[in-house]
Design a protein around this motif. Sequence first.
Motif, PDB file in Angstrom:
ATOM      1  N   THR A 124      -1.737 -38.242 -11.010  1.00  0.00           N
ATOM      2  CA  THR A 124      -2.639 -38.100 -11.562  1.00  0.00           C
ATOM      3  C   THR A 124      -3.252 -37.869 -12.485  1.00  0.00           C
ATOM      4  N   ALA A 125      -1.695 -38.011 -13.212  1.00  0.00           N
ATOM      5  CA  ALA A 125      -1.931 -37.722 -15.149  1.00  0.00           C
ATOM      6  C   ALA A 125      -0.601 -37.968 -15.576  1.00  0.00           C
ATOM      7  N   ILE A 126      -0.844 -38.054 -17.043  1.00  0.00           N
ATOM      8  CA  ILE A 126       0.423 -38.091 -17.321  1.00  0.00           C
ATOM      9  C   ILE A 126      -0.296 -38.014 -18.834  1.00  0.00           C
ATOM     10  N   GLU A 127       0.324 -37.506 -19.703  1.00  0.00           N
ATOM     11  CA  GLU A 127       0.000 -36.945 -21.401  1.00  0.00           C
ATOM     12  C   GLU A 127       0.697 -36.801 -22.231  1.00  0.00           C
ATOM     13  N   SER A 128       0.964 -36.189 -22.886  1.00  0.00           N
ATOM     14  CA  SER A 128       1.631 -35.663 -24.515  1.00  0.00           C
ATOM     15  C   SER A 128       1.665 -34.691 -24.234  1.00  0.00           C
ATOM     16  N   THR A 129       2.680 -33.535 -24.546  1.00  0.00           N
ATOM     17  CA  THR A 129       2.681 -32.096 -24.952  1.00  0.00           C
ATOM     18  C   THR A 129       3.432 -31.871 -25.547  1.00  0.00           C
ATOM     19  N   THR A 130       3.945 -30.089 -25.600  1.00  0.00           N
ATOM     20  CA  THR A 130       4.954 -29.649 -26.580  1.00  0.00           C
ATOM     21  C   THR A 130       5.495 -29.184 -25.779  1.00  0.00           C
ATOM     22  N   ALA A 131       6.613 -29.330 -25.502  1.00  0.00           N
ATOM     23  CA  ALA A 131       6.722 -28.421 -24.109  1.00  0.00           C
ATOM     24  C   ALA A 131       8.169 -27.426 -24.535  1.00  0.00           C
ATOM     25  N   GLY A 132       8.860 -26.813 -23.990  1.00  0.00           N
ATOM     26  CA  GLY A 132      10.049 -25.947 -24.646  1.00  0.00           C
ATOM     27  C   GLY A 132      10.096 -24.566 -24.958  1.00  0.00           C
ATOM     28  N   ASN A 133      11.375 -23.663 -25.455  1.00  0.00           N
ATOM     29  CA  ASN A 133      10.732 -22.758 -25.436  1.00  0.00           C
ATOM     30  C   ASN A 133      10.419 -21.240 -25.302  1.00  0.00           C
ATOM     31  N   ASP A 134       9.931 -21.991 -24.417  1.00  0.00           N
ATOM     32  CA  ASP A 134       9.656 -21.075 -22.640  1.00  0.00           C
ATOM     33  C   ASP A 134      10.571 -19.763 -22.554  1.00  0.00           C
ATOM     34  N   ILE A 135      11.882 -20.610 -22.183  1.00  0.00           N
ATOM     35  CA  ILE A 135      13.198 -19.687 -21.862  1.00  0.00           C
ATOM     36  C   ILE A 135      13.932 -19.286 -23.133  1.00  0.00           C
ATOM     37  N   PRO A 136      14.458 -18.142 -23.732  1.00  0.00           N
ATOM     38  CA  PRO A 136      15.342 -17.781 -24.787  1.00  0.00           C
ATOM     39  C   PRO A 136      16.280 -19.222 -24.882  1.00  0.00           C
ATOM     40  N   GLY A 137      16.736 -19.227 -25.596  1.00  0.00           N
ATOM     41  CA  GLY A 137      17.833 -20.935 -26.180  1.00  0.00           C
ATOM     42  C   GLY A 137      17.058 -22.043 -26.211  1.00  0.00           C
ATOM     43  N   GLU A 138      16.260 -22.145 -25.199  1.00  0.00           N
ATOM     44  CA  GLU A 138      15.559 -23.547 -24.705  1.00  0.00           C
ATOM     45  C   GLU A 138      14.511 -24.334 -25.814  1.00  0.00           C
ATOM     46  N   PRO A 139      14.838 -25.355 -27.153  1.00  0.00           N
ATOM     47  CA  PRO A 139      14.148 -26.115 -27.902  1.00  0.00           C
ATOM     48  C   PRO A 139      13.057 -26.410 -27.768  1.00  0.00           C
ATOM     49  N   SER A 140      11.708 -26.468 -28.354  1.00  0.00           N
ATOM     50  CA  SER A 140      10.212 -27.212 -28.260  1.00  0.00           C
ATOM     51  C   SER A 140      10.704 -28.550 -29.215  1.00  0.00           C
ATOM     52  N   GLY A 141       9.876 -28.847 -28.653  1.00  0.00           N
ATOM     53  CA  GLY A 141       9.882 -30.495 -28.951  1.00  0.00           C
ATOM     54  C   GLY A 141       8.957 -31.205 -28.002  1.00  0.00           C
ATOM     55  N   PRO A 142       8.235 -32.232 -28.460  1.00  0.00           N
ATOM     56  CA  PRO A 142       7.544 -33.082 -27.916  1.00  0.00           C
ATOM     57  C   PRO A 142       7.946 -33.455 -26.517  1.00  0.00           C
ATOM     58  N   ALA A 143       7.563 -33.444 -25.590  1.00  0.00           N
ATOM     59  CA  ALA A 143       7.128 -33.807 -24.371  1.00  0.00           C
ATOM     60  C   ALA A 143       6.014 -34.541 -23.999  1.00  0.00           C
ATOM     61  N   ILE A 144       6.928 -35.074 -22.300  1.00  0.00           N
ATOM     62  CA  ILE A 144       5.417 -35.559 -21.507  1.00  0.00           C
ATOM     63  C   ILE A 144       5.157 -34.713 -20.380  1.00  0.00           C
ATOM     64  N   GLN A 145       4.112 -34.712 -19.976  1.00  0.00           N
ATOM     65  CA  GLN A 145       4.052 -34.163 -18.238  1.00  0.00           C
ATOM     66  C   GLN A 145       2.746 -34.517 -17.303  1.00  0.00           C
ATOM     67  N   VAL A 146       4.250 -34.535 -16.445  1.00  0.00           N
ATOM     68  CA  VAL A 146       3.118 -36.109 -15.645  1.00  0.00           C
ATOM     69  C   VAL A 146       3.402 -34.858 -14.072  1.00  0.00           C
ATOM     70  N   THR A 147       2.100 -35.069 -13.108  1.00  0.00           N
ATOM     71  CA  THR A 147       1.391 -34.563 -12.504  1.00  0.00           C
ATOM     72  C   THR A 147       1.568 -35.646 -11.108  1.00  0.00           C
ATOM     73  N   GLY A 149      14.347 -32.582 -18.192  1.00  0.00           N
ATOM     74  CA  GLY A 149      13.312 -31.624 -17.622  1.00  0.00           C
ATOM     75  C   GLY A 149      13.103 -30.182 -17.816  1.00  0.00           C
ATOM     76  N   VAL A 150      12.032 -29.840 -18.582  1.00  0.00           N
ATOM     77  CA  VAL A 150      11.563 -28.441 -18.992  1.00  0.00           C
ATOM     78  C   VAL A 150      11.092 -27.718 -18.246  1.00  0.00           C
ATOM     79  N   THR A 151      11.397 -26.411 -18.841  1.00  0.00           N
ATOM     80  CA  THR A 151      10.058 -25.651 -17.825  1.00  0.00           C
ATOM     81  C   THR A 151       9.069 -25.044 -18.988  1.00  0.00           C
ATOM     82  N   GLY A 152       7.860 -25.516 -18.711  1.00  0.00           N
ATOM     83  CA  GLY A 152       6.908 -25.207 -19.890  1.00  0.00           C
ATOM     84  C   GLY A 152       5.618 -24.411 -18.923  1.00  0.00           C
ATOM     85  N   GLU A 153       4.844 -23.410 -19.534  1.00  0.00           N
ATOM     86  CA  GLU A 153       3.576 -23.427 -19.141  1.00  0.00           C
ATOM     87  C   GLU A 153       2.856 -24.324 -18.495  1.00  0.00           C
ATOM     88  N   GLY A 154       2.232 -24.310 -17.202  1.00  0.00           N
ATOM     89  CA  GLY A 154       1.532 -24.979 -16.082  1.00  0.00           C
ATOM     90  C   GLY A 154       2.250 -25.905 -14.878  1.00  0.00           C
TER      91      GLY A 154
END
Length: 210
Positions: free
Chosen positions: A100-123, A155-160
């Motif tokens: 139902t949705a696919i978009e670019s986002t910035t994900a990561g860094n929500d868990i200590p040691g997890e790098p943040s960077g470009p990502a794709i979010q899919v619903t 796969g990364v863990t992010g807000e939402g």
Amino acid sequence: MTDSLDEPQRRMGWRGWTLVGVIAVLLVGGVVWGVLANNSASPADPGASTSPGPTPTPQPTEFETPSPGATDGVAKPDSGDEVPIDEPAPAVEGVVAEVTAIESTTAGNDIPGEPSGPAIQVTVRLTNGSDEPVDTAGANVTMTYGGDDRLPASGVTGEGTTLWPASIPAGGSADAVFQFAVPSSPDGDVRVIVDILAAAPNVVFVGPRP
């Protein structure tokens, strides 16, 4: 006359005492022998010893090793035809999956040691059109990028981000949101792979990266 009468009496007295002494010696000897015999037969005598009985021979004990029960392996069927990312597709009997949705986002860094960077979010939405609840406790979504190279995205863990409930009731639907770390290059289509049940083929949605 008197002397002749006293002599036999003296002789008889001597003999009588001798007889009495012999009898006394025999009695004393018998008592002593009885005491010694009784002591030698007593089990409390530390000098007494008894012969040990025969030692029983241990018998070997054999246990049968139980045979493991037969288990039928579940082979994952091959994925079906790829579906355009903007169209719904049947996932399992009575259940329809759709992106139902696919978009670019910035994900990561929500868990200590997890790098943040470009990502794709899919619903991904699952709609249960059957008459029974569908088990979605083990359902999952993965992604590849880079077109036909099919590079696996992490796969990364992010807000939402969310998961489906353990089951979806008959006539119900539920959404789940996933994020995947995808570098800015290479270009090419992305594939969203929806895995509902181990005994059912995956649904593969294909479309351009956002």
